[in-house]
Enzyme design. Structure first.
Site, PDB file in Angstrom:
ATOM      1  N   SER A 143       0.887  -1.272   0.205  1.00 14.47           N
ATOM      2  CA  SER A 143      -0.125  -0.042   0.036  1.00 14.47           C
ATOM      3  C   SER A 143       0.934   1.295   0.030  1.00 14.47           C
ATOM      4  O   SER A 143       1.964   1.027   0.594  1.00 14.47           O
ATOM      5  CB  SER A 143      -0.884  -0.128   1.361  1.00 14.47           C
ATOM      6  N   TYR A 156      -1.899  -0.446  10.576  1.00 11.76           N
ATOM      7  CA  TYR A 156      -2.010  -1.151   9.015  1.00 11.76           C
ATOM      8  C   TYR A 156      -1.046  -0.776   8.272  1.00 11.76           C
ATOM      9  O   TYR A 156      -0.179  -1.543   7.548  1.00 11.76           O
ATOM     10  CB  TYR A 156      -3.189  -0.507   8.329  1.00 11.76           C
ATOM     11  N   LYS A 160       2.104  -2.658   6.292  1.00 15.92           N
ATOM     12  CA  LYS A 160       2.540  -2.512   4.727  1.00 15.92           C
ATOM     13  C   LYS A 160       3.754  -2.503   4.452  1.00 15.92           C
ATOM     14  O   LYS A 160       4.351  -2.727   3.288  1.00 15.92           O
ATOM     15  CB  LYS A 160       1.479  -1.635   4.054  1.00 15.92           C
TER      16      LYS A 160
HETATM   17  N1  LIG Z   1      -8.972  -0.969  -1.338  1.00 12.75           N
HETATM   18  C1  LIG Z   1      -7.615  -0.084  -1.025  1.00 12.75           C
HETATM   19  O1  LIG Z   1      -7.911   1.089  -1.099  1.00 12.75           O
HETATM   20  C2  LIG Z   1      -6.418  -0.733  -0.759  1.00 12.75           C
HETATM   21  C3  LIG Z   1      -5.184   0.186  -0.969  1.00 12.75           C
HETATM   22  C4  LIG Z   1      -3.937  -0.295  -0.625  1.00 12.75           C
HETATM   23  C5  LIG Z   1      -3.996  -1.617  -0.358  1.00 12.75           C
HETATM   24  N2  LIG Z   1      -4.936  -2.356  -0.299  1.00 12.75           N
HETATM   25  C6  LIG Z   1      -4.724  -3.823  -0.132  1.00 12.75           C
HETATM   26  O2  LIG Z   1      -5.296  -4.801  -1.057  1.00 12.75           O
HETATM   27  C7  LIG Z   1      -5.652  -6.054  -0.620  1.00 12.75           C
HETATM   28  C8  LIG Z   1      -7.026  -6.380  -1.178  1.00 12.75           C
HETATM   29  O3  LIG Z   1      -7.833  -5.389  -0.216  1.00 12.75           O
HETATM   30  P1  LIG Z   1      -9.471  -4.989  -0.853  1.00 12.75           P
HETATM   31  O4  LIG Z   1      -9.395  -3.624  -1.020  1.00 12.75           O
HETATM   32  O5  LIG Z   1      -9.882  -5.808  -1.971  1.00 12.75           O
HETATM   33  O6  LIG Z   1     -10.055  -5.523   0.356  1.00 12.75           O
HETATM   34  P2  LIG Z   1     -11.851  -6.121   0.481  1.00 12.75           P
HETATM   35  O7  LIG Z   1     -12.548  -5.895  -0.335  1.00 12.75           O
HETATM   36  O8  LIG Z   1     -12.022  -6.040   1.859  1.00 12.75           O
HETATM   37  O9  LIG Z   1     -11.337  -7.789   0.272  1.00 12.75           O
HETATM   38  C9  LIG Z   1     -10.409  -8.371   1.445  1.00 12.75           C
HETATM   39  C10 LIG Z   1     -10.258  -9.689   0.958  1.00 12.75           C
HETATM   40  O10 LIG Z   1      -9.518 -10.378   1.657  1.00 12.75           O
HETATM   41  C11 LIG Z   1     -10.220 -11.555   2.641  1.00 12.75           C
HETATM   42  N3  LIG Z   1      -9.886 -11.742   3.833  1.00 12.75           N
HETATM   43  C12 LIG Z   1     -10.011 -10.570   5.019  1.00 12.75           C
HETATM   44  N4  LIG Z   1      -9.245 -11.298   5.801  1.00 12.75           N
HETATM   45  C13 LIG Z   1      -8.933 -12.538   5.639  1.00 12.75           C
HETATM   46  C14 LIG Z   1      -8.343 -13.563   6.320  1.00 12.75           C
HETATM   47  N5  LIG Z   1      -7.591 -13.162   7.572  1.00 12.75           N
HETATM   48  N6  LIG Z   1      -7.716 -14.672   5.608  1.00 12.75           N
HETATM   49  C15 LIG Z   1      -8.101 -14.830   4.499  1.00 12.75           C
HETATM   50  N7  LIG Z   1      -8.692 -13.877   3.718  1.00 12.75           N
HETATM   51  C16 LIG Z   1      -9.160 -12.742   4.261  1.00 12.75           C
HETATM   52  C17 LIG Z   1     -11.514 -11.141   2.224  1.00 12.75           C
HETATM   53  O11 LIG Z   1     -12.502 -12.398   2.336  1.00 12.75           O
HETATM   54  P3  LIG Z   1     -13.359 -12.895   3.463  1.00 12.75           P
HETATM   55  O12 LIG Z   1     -14.042 -12.191   4.260  1.00 12.75           O
HETATM   56  O13 LIG Z   1     -14.035 -14.103   2.738  1.00 12.75           O
HETATM   57  O14 LIG Z   1     -12.366 -13.680   4.328  1.00 12.75           O
HETATM   58  C18 LIG Z   1     -11.795 -10.549   0.894  1.00 12.75           C
HETATM   59  O15 LIG Z   1     -11.688 -11.724  -0.103  1.00 12.75           O
HETATM   60  C19 LIG Z   1      -5.308  -5.956   0.950  1.00 12.75           C
HETATM   61  O16 LIG Z   1      -4.121  -6.498   1.211  1.00 12.75           O
HETATM   62  C20 LIG Z   1      -5.443  -4.452   1.114  1.00 12.75           C
HETATM   63  O17 LIG Z   1      -4.536  -4.157   2.126  1.00 12.75           O
HETATM   64  C21 LIG Z   1      -6.090  -1.892  -0.676  1.00 12.75           C
END
Ligand SMILES: NC(=O)c1ccc[n+]([C@@H]2O[C@H](COP(=O)([O-])OP(=O)(O)OC[C@H]3O[C@@H](n4cnc5c(N)ncnc54)[C@H](OP(=O)(O)O)[C@@H]3O)[C@@H](O)[C@H]2O)c1
Length: 256
Positions: A143, A156, A160
């Site tokens: 991130s 968080y 990262k």
């Molecule tokens: N969205 C942003 O702005 C952003 C920015 C920078 C980085 N990121 C990173 O991108 C990645 C994906 O995030 P996203 O934004 O797509 O989030 P999201 O929509 O909340 O999806 C998160 C995913 O991770 C799964 N998950 C959560 N906790 C888990 C655990 N303990 N074990 C296994 N699976 C787990 C969830 O599924 P279940 O609930 O079914 O387990 C879901 O499939 C993350 O690493 C996040 O930190 C996101």
């Protein structure tokens, strides 16, 4: 997208929605031979597999912070598809909001276990099963928060920052057979980041030189490139996928 991963088998953690599901869809479009998708909840990951609607998809319920689940998901992938070439450490969580001096330590621990220990557990599982011998490519989802300080989500952001260093460390240790890279997204339209865009999207968009927030597919394109042989001379890098915020901060002298 022209970048191809024909014949490759991939495993993506946290792929029941958001960025992980978009990466799975892009991998299928780019020719993957098999794509294992994982998340904690069986009903969530099965629903994602139904949406992807492709016989090359294997849904597996697995916690990102469990070594046993990582080993089992990797073994199921190899049994189903005959190998494993690409691992995407995408699962992430952010329950620990608040200043570090007072934020709940249980939530901090959970954040660090899922976001920072998790990618190591899955990298070790992939390395032990096939990659040490046959090679491969690992992409970690970091991130922009891991590259600078900011309010409310310090725990968080620390996790990262650890993912970024883990990427460089593993790239060094696993070369030359396995490439390890990361992407660093800014605000992407997913549930995890809803507080940063729902109802405030225009304001958030204006903070990005490209004047919009990210879509999950923006991240999926970059991950597909890094995972593919088109990036075969790239390892240990962290690619910002951020609408220009990292470059703008560097130009203002604020660092990456
Ligand atoms: N969205 C942003 O702005 C952003 C920015 C920078 C980085 N990121 C990173 O991108 C990645 C994906 O995030 P996203 O934004 O797509 O989030 P999201 O929509 O909340 O999806 C998160 C995913 O991770 C799964 N998950 C959560 N906790 C888990 C655990 N303990 N074990 C296994 N699976 C787990 C969830 O599924 P279940 O609930 O079914 O387990 C879901 O499939 C993350 O690493 C996040 O930190 C996101």
């Amino acid at each position: 997208m022209d970048v191809r991963i024909d014949g490759k088998v991939a495993l993506i953690t946290g792929a029941s929605r958001g960025i992980g599901e978009a990466i799975a869809a892009q991998f299928l479009e780019s020719g993957a031979a098999g794509v294992t998708i994982t998340s904690r909840r069986k009903e969530n990951i099965t629903a994602a597999a139904d949406r992807l609607d492709d016989s090359r998809v294997l849904p597996v319920a697995a916690r990102a912070d469990s070594e046993a689940d990582a080993n089992s998901a990797v073994a199921q992938t190899v049994a189903q598809f005959g190998g494993l070439h690409i691992l995407v450490n995408n699962a992430g969580t952010n329950p620990a909001a608040g200043d570090l001096a007072s934020v709940d330590l249980g939530a901090v621990g959970k954040t660090w276990e899922v976001n920072q220990l998790g990618p190591l557990l899955w990298a070790r599982a992939a390395w032990g099963a096939t990659m040490a011998e046959s090679g491969g490519s690992i992409v970690n989802i970091a991130s922009v928060g891991g590259m600078r300080v900011g309010p409310f989500i310090g725990a968080y952001n620390i996790s990262k920052a650890a993912v970024i260093h883990l990427t460089r460390q593993l790239a060094n240790e696993m070369a030359p057979g396995v490439r390890v890279n990361a992407v660093a997204p800014s605000v992407v339209r997913t549930r995890l980041a809803a507080a940063l865009w729902e109802g405030v999207e225009e304001h958030t968009a204006r903070a990005h030189p490209l004047q919009r927030i990210g879509e999950p597919s923006d991240v999926a394109y970059a991950v597909t490139f890094l995972a593919s042989d088109a990036a075969s001379w790239i390892t240990g890098v962290v690619l910002p996928v951020d609408g220009g915020v990292t470059g703008a901060a560097a130009a203002r002298g604020l660092g990456g």
